[in-house]
Design a protein around this motif. Sequence first.
Motif, short mmCIF file in Angstrom:
data_model
loop_
_atom_site.label_atom_id
_atom_site.label_comp_id
_atom_site.label_asym_id
_atom_site.label_seq_id
_atom_site.Cartn_x
_atom_site.Cartn_y
_atom_site.Cartn_z
N ALA A 169 -62.08 16.74 -22.04
CA ALA A 169 -62.25 16.98 -23.48
C ALA A 169 -61.50 18.23 -23.92
CB ALA A 169 -63.74 17.11 -23.80
N VAL A 170 -61.51 19.29 -23.07
CA VAL A 170 -60.79 20.51 -23.40
C VAL A 170 -59.28 20.28 -23.38
CG1 VAL A 170 -60.26 22.85 -22.62
CG2 VAL A 170 -62.62 22.05 -22.63
N MET A 171 -58.79 19.59 -22.36
CA MET A 171 -57.36 19.37 -22.23
C MET A 171 -56.82 18.47 -23.34
SD MET A 171 -56.77 21.23 -19.63
CE MET A 171 -55.06 20.86 -19.21
N ASP A 172 -57.63 17.52 -23.81
CA ASP A 172 -57.18 16.64 -24.88
C ASP A 172 -57.11 17.35 -26.22
OD1 ASP A 172 -56.83 14.50 -23.28
OD2 ASP A 172 -58.66 13.43 -23.86
N SER A 173 -57.88 18.45 -26.36
CA SER A 173 -57.85 19.16 -27.63
C SER A 173 -56.51 19.86 -27.84
CB SER A 173 -58.99 20.18 -27.69
OG SER A 173 -58.82 21.17 -26.68
N ALA A 174 -55.89 20.35 -26.74
CA ALA A 174 -54.53 20.94 -26.73
C ALA A 174 -54.26 21.86 -27.91
CB ALA A 174 -53.49 19.83 -26.68
N PRO A 175 -55.01 22.95 -28.05
CA PRO A 175 -54.71 23.88 -29.16
C PRO A 175 -53.32 24.52 -28.97
CG PRO A 175 -56.31 24.84 -27.65
CD PRO A 175 -56.10 23.43 -27.20
N GLU A 176 -52.52 24.52 -30.00
CA GLU A 176 -51.13 25.01 -29.90
C GLU A 176 -51.05 26.51 -29.64
OE1 GLU A 176 -49.20 23.83 -33.42
OE2 GLU A 176 -49.39 21.67 -33.04
N ALA A 177 -52.10 27.24 -29.98
CA ALA A 177 -52.05 28.70 -29.82
C ALA A 177 -52.19 29.13 -28.37
CB ALA A 177 -53.15 29.35 -30.65
N LYS A 178 -52.54 28.24 -27.47
CA LYS A 178 -52.76 28.60 -26.07
C LYS A 178 -51.68 27.96 -25.20
CE LYS A 178 -57.76 29.25 -26.33
NZ LYS A 178 -57.89 29.10 -27.78
N SER A 179 -51.35 28.66 -24.11
CA SER A 179 -50.38 28.10 -23.16
C SER A 179 -51.07 27.05 -22.31
CB SER A 179 -49.82 29.22 -22.28
OG SER A 179 -50.86 29.75 -21.47
N LYS A 180 -50.25 26.26 -21.62
CA LYS A 180 -50.82 25.21 -20.77
C LYS A 180 -51.64 25.82 -19.64
CE LYS A 180 -49.50 21.11 -18.15
NZ LYS A 180 -48.39 20.24 -17.72
N LYS A 181 -51.18 26.96 -19.11
CA LYS A 181 -51.90 27.62 -18.04
C LYS A 181 -53.26 28.11 -18.52
CE LYS A 181 -51.44 31.31 -14.61
NZ LYS A 181 -50.54 32.39 -14.10
N GLU A 182 -53.27 28.71 -19.70
CA GLU A 182 -54.53 29.21 -20.24
C GLU A 182 -55.46 28.05 -20.59
OE1 GLU A 182 -56.12 32.16 -23.82
OE2 GLU A 182 -53.98 31.67 -23.62
#
Length: 422
Positions: A169-182
């Motif tokens: 659920a967190v990974m699908d949200s994919a907020p643009e302000a955060k890096s993939k690592k974060e």
Amino acid sequence: MGFQFVHLEAYSRKEDAAGRNVAWVLAEARREPEASLHVECPASPELIHGVSLDELAALHDERADAATTILKNGKTRKIRRDQKSLLTVVASYPTPLKELEKDPAKRESLNRWEQRTVEWLRSLHGDDLITVIRHTDERYPHLHAYILPQSDPELRALRLHPGHEAKHAVMDSAPEAKSKKELNRIGDRAYRDAMRGWQDSYHKAVGIPSGLTRLGPARRRLSREAWHAEQVAARAVKAAEERAAKYVEAIKSKGSAYADRIKAEATDIRKDAELRASETKAAQVRASHLERQAQGVLERARQEAARILEGVAPYRKFGAFLRSIWDGLNSSKIRKKARSEFAQQIENLSREASEERASRRRAEQRASELENAMRNSGLVQSATSREVSRLTRRLDAEIDKNSNMLTPETVLTAPSGGSHGS
């Protein structure tokens, strides 16, 4: 006693990097030689819930062959062989088998732990919980549970995995302000939180009632004294819950016995009231019958009186004539002749009239008695109705007063532990 151990993992039809898949995990459960090298003396598993392992394998393969997924372009295809299609749960009981063999009380505790574990799994997965087996060929007895997501047409077992679903659920949200690592780090934190909640759920439903601690001493670097104190506390909680359960059972037993007694008394009262009502009804029937008889007697008396009067009528004028002769001719031969001729008839008619009057009086007296009997039967019926109402109100009051004794509740609050992964 010790601390709880429960773990879950999903498998696919295709082997993973360690060579494990659905076929392998079921072979290990059956204790097939090539999958049981870690067990010194393998023994056949014991089924405690659901269908056998062979039936489970056949059902899994059938559902996996029929499962389909929808691609992004809208087309439908069969699921991939590397898709996780079977979820497994392992739960271990922290008392060595050797101790259990010597102590019947500990074996009973094991049985209750197994029942609570199966109930907890059913509360989470319902009919998707297909099979639960017991292994007793290692140091500690443990259970293997197998969950097949039958309600999911895609047969995705990871949808039943709380940690995977939380991270997904967190990974699908994919907020643009955060890096993939974060983002991945946030997802891992969500995974751990979800699994910690899953462990807490098991501890509340199974661990606390079974006297198990949430975590072991090594994970929290507890001293021997602190670990011993925590075990004592866990045993105390278990003992308190068992006492509460016994108390609830005793209250239910007493309440049930009291309710049965009240019901028996009520049954007796109702039977007595029905008997009285039946007797009253019979008395009414008898009274009605006697009333009809009395009316018949009165009617016959009236008819007989009419007949007698009709028979006397021809002699009334002649009687007046005789009186005139008696007045005018006291010593007349005619008077003597009339008296001689009609004396017997007049005597008979007088007797019949007297009997008619007596019969009428008896009929009127019988009618009066019947009226009194009917009035008394009405009073009996009214008194019986009042008695039944009074006893019914008493019964309802007694049941209401004691109904709260049948549902006591015991609330125990479990101590929360630290983090514990899958």
